[in-house]
Design a protein around this motif. Structure first.
Motif, PDB file in Angstrom:
ATOM      1  N   MET A 304       0.826  -1.205   0.000  1.00 50.08           N
ATOM      2  CA  MET A 304       0.000   0.000   0.000  1.00 50.08           C
ATOM      3  C   MET A 304       0.864   1.261   0.000  1.00 50.08           C
ATOM      4  SD  MET A 304      -3.055   1.047   2.678  1.00 50.08           S
ATOM      5  CE  MET A 304      -1.960   1.059   4.106  1.00 50.08           C
ATOM      6  N   ALA A 305       1.897   1.285   0.838  1.00 51.07           N
ATOM      7  CA  ALA A 305       2.770   2.461   0.921  1.00 51.07           C
ATOM      8  C   ALA A 305       3.551   2.667  -0.371  1.00 51.07           C
ATOM      9  CB  ALA A 305       3.731   2.292   2.097  1.00 51.07           C
ATOM     10  N   THR A 306       4.029   1.578  -0.958  1.00 54.29           N
ATOM     11  CA  THR A 306       4.819   1.666  -2.193  1.00 54.29           C
ATOM     12  C   THR A 306       3.975   2.194  -3.338  1.00 54.29           C
ATOM     13  OG1 THR A 306       6.186  -0.202  -1.466  1.00 54.29           O
ATOM     14  CG2 THR A 306       6.243   0.353  -3.812  1.00 54.29           C
ATOM     15  N   LEU A 309       3.237   5.955  -2.876  1.00 56.32           N
ATOM     16  CA  LEU A 309       4.346   6.820  -3.278  1.00 56.32           C
ATOM     17  C   LEU A 309       4.509   6.858  -4.796  1.00 56.32           C
ATOM     18  CD1 LEU A 309       7.322   6.354  -0.780  1.00 56.32           C
ATOM     19  CD2 LEU A 309       6.111   8.456  -1.375  1.00 56.32           C
ATOM     20  N   ALA A 310       4.345   5.699  -5.447  1.00 57.33           N
ATOM     21  CA  ALA A 310       4.479   5.649  -6.907  1.00 57.33           C
ATOM     22  C   ALA A 310       3.425   6.526  -7.582  1.00 57.33           C
ATOM     23  CB  ALA A 310       4.351   4.202  -7.389  1.00 57.33           C
ATOM     24  N   GLY A 315       1.834  11.246 -10.413  1.00 59.21           N
ATOM     25  CA  GLY A 315       0.874  12.346 -10.518  1.00 59.21           C
ATOM     26  C   GLY A 315       1.558  13.696 -10.522  1.00 59.21           C
ATOM     27  N   ALA A 316       2.604  13.842  -9.699  1.00 54.42           N
ATOM     28  CA  ALA A 316       3.350  15.100  -9.669  1.00 54.42           C
ATOM     29  C   ALA A 316       4.001  15.379 -11.020  1.00 54.42           C
ATOM     30  CB  ALA A 316       4.404  15.050  -8.572  1.00 54.42           C
ATOM     31  N   LYS A 317       4.508  14.338 -11.643  1.00 53.96           N
ATOM     32  CA  LYS A 317       5.131  14.493 -12.956  1.00 53.96           C
ATOM     33  C   LYS A 317       4.097  14.839 -14.022  1.00 53.96           C
ATOM     34  CE  LYS A 317       8.414  14.139 -16.084  1.00 53.96           C
ATOM     35  NZ  LYS A 317       9.496  15.151 -16.164  1.00 53.96           N
TER      36      LYS A 317
END
Length: 379
Positions: A304-306, A309-310, A315-317
């Motif tokens: 879930m954490a991985t 973050l991915a 999304g930021a990119k």
């Protein structure tokens, strides 16, 4: 089995033990170890130690009382500053980053659910942990209660302990990302490149304790809890009372924001109730039973954490979100407002401190609904 030193029916003895654990939790936040592991983790571990050394019982009427009353009062106290209009006016582009981070957690829950066998309670476990990674420990407690998981103390303790361990790793990861030049080339950040904003910021002095304000806040929290449970019973949905408590608290926060802003100390009082709850969670952990169930839950939270973050980085990119804004939004969603503000301040991203707090509190506001919804969808 050997009887505990403080028996399950010794209410004052248990109050002594668990209020002591809450005090230990707040104290530990000021220590070097507490700043690294967090007071939450240390309180849970201390509660586990006391229970397995047979100082306190694994279950008792006091445990049930904390689940029923302390959590119900903590929810409104932590939400009374969730002013949505203030969020929209001050968070700016970070609202988009917040939405991406929430989507990342939901995607992580779905990925973990289908990849890891969590047993017969898989949908409830996944939903409860997902709520924690959208809001925080308050949502973990509320959704677990709504879904009936609080009846299994060993499972809840395992989930909380595992969640806390992965959270520490997660925090280390995003702090490392904040200083990564390679990642900056992939996702630019004007905020990181600018460094300190050059403005001198003095730490605000805390206002004096106002007992009138605290009494009023407790009264309002009790009113929310009373109203939420009454609505739940009237609709034949007593198990989902926490959702109605959340709705009433949000209504008050947005109908009377100026009045509630004058009442200081509610968030700290809510965290006091949550620290008592953390001690109870830890004390429900039979280590032998924990070991038998911990690994699947650990791998679920790791997946879930991985994925979270991915999705945040992707999304930021794609949406051209500043890397610093994306990381603070991720922190606010996955961990909470306090750590988001602390990270922004420590990195000298002064303009992101307030949005980090607002987004973290908004995460508290929506996580109960998303968690219960996920349980139904995955069930």
């Amino acid at each position: 089995m050997e009887l505990p030193l403080i028996s399950a029916d010794n209410m004052f003895g248990l109050m002594f033990a668990f209020l002591g654990l809450a005090a230990f939790g707040f104290w530990s936040e000021r220590t070097r170890l507490g700043q690294w592991l967090s007071g939450v983790v240390l309180t849970i571990l201390a509660g586990t130690l006391l229970a397995n050394l047979r100082v306190v019982p694994f279950a008792s009427p006091f445990h049930d009382m904390v689940w029923t009353y302390a959590v119900s009062l903590a929810i409104p106290l932590l939400l009374f500053h969730a002013d949505i209009r203030k969020l929209i006016s001050e968070a700016g582009m970070m609202i988009a980053a917040f939405a991406v981070a929430v989507a990342g957690t939901v995607a992580g829950v779905l990925a973990g659910f289908y990849l890891i066998d969590l047993g017969p309670d898989a949908n409830r476990i996944a939903a409860t942990l997902g709520a924690s990674w959208i809001g925080g420990s308050m949502n973990f407690a509320a959704v677990a209660q709504a879904l009936g998981l609080n009846e299994n103390g060993a499972l809840i303790a395992t989930m909380a302990a595992t969640d806390a361990v992965v959270m520490v790793v997660f925090m280390a990861a995003i702090l490392t990302m904040a200083g990564s030049r390679a990642l900056l080339r992939f996702i630019p950040s004007k905020i990181i490149e600018a460094g300190d904003d050059g403005v001198a910021h003095k730490e605000e002095a805390k206002p004096p304790l106002d007992m009138g304000a605290l009494a009023t806040l407790l009264f309002l929290a009790a009113a929310c809890a009373f109203g939420g449970r009454l609505i739940g019973e009237m609709l034949g949905m007593p198990g989902y009372s926490v959702l109605f408590i959340t709705l009433i608290a949000l209504a008050l926060a947005n109908l009377f924001p100026a009045y509630l802003a004058k009442l200081r100390g509610g968030f700290d009082l809510g965290m006091f109730f949550m620290y008592v709850f953390f001690g109870v969670i830890g004390a429900g952990a039979d280590v032998v039973l924990m070991v038998q169930t911990a690994m699947p839950i650990f791998f679920f939270v790791l997946v879930m954490a991985t994925v979270h973050l991915a999705v945040v980085l992707a999304g930021a990119k794609i949406f051209r979100i500043d890397l610093a804004e994306a990381l603070i939004a991720s922190n606010a969603v996955a961990v909470g407002p306090a750590t988001a503000a602390a990270m922004a301040a420590s990195q000298r991203w002064r303009l992101l401190v307030t949005p980090g707090v607002l987004l973290g509190v908004f995460g508290y506001a929506i996580a109960n609904f998303i968690g219960v919804g996920l349980a139904g969808f995955l069930g």
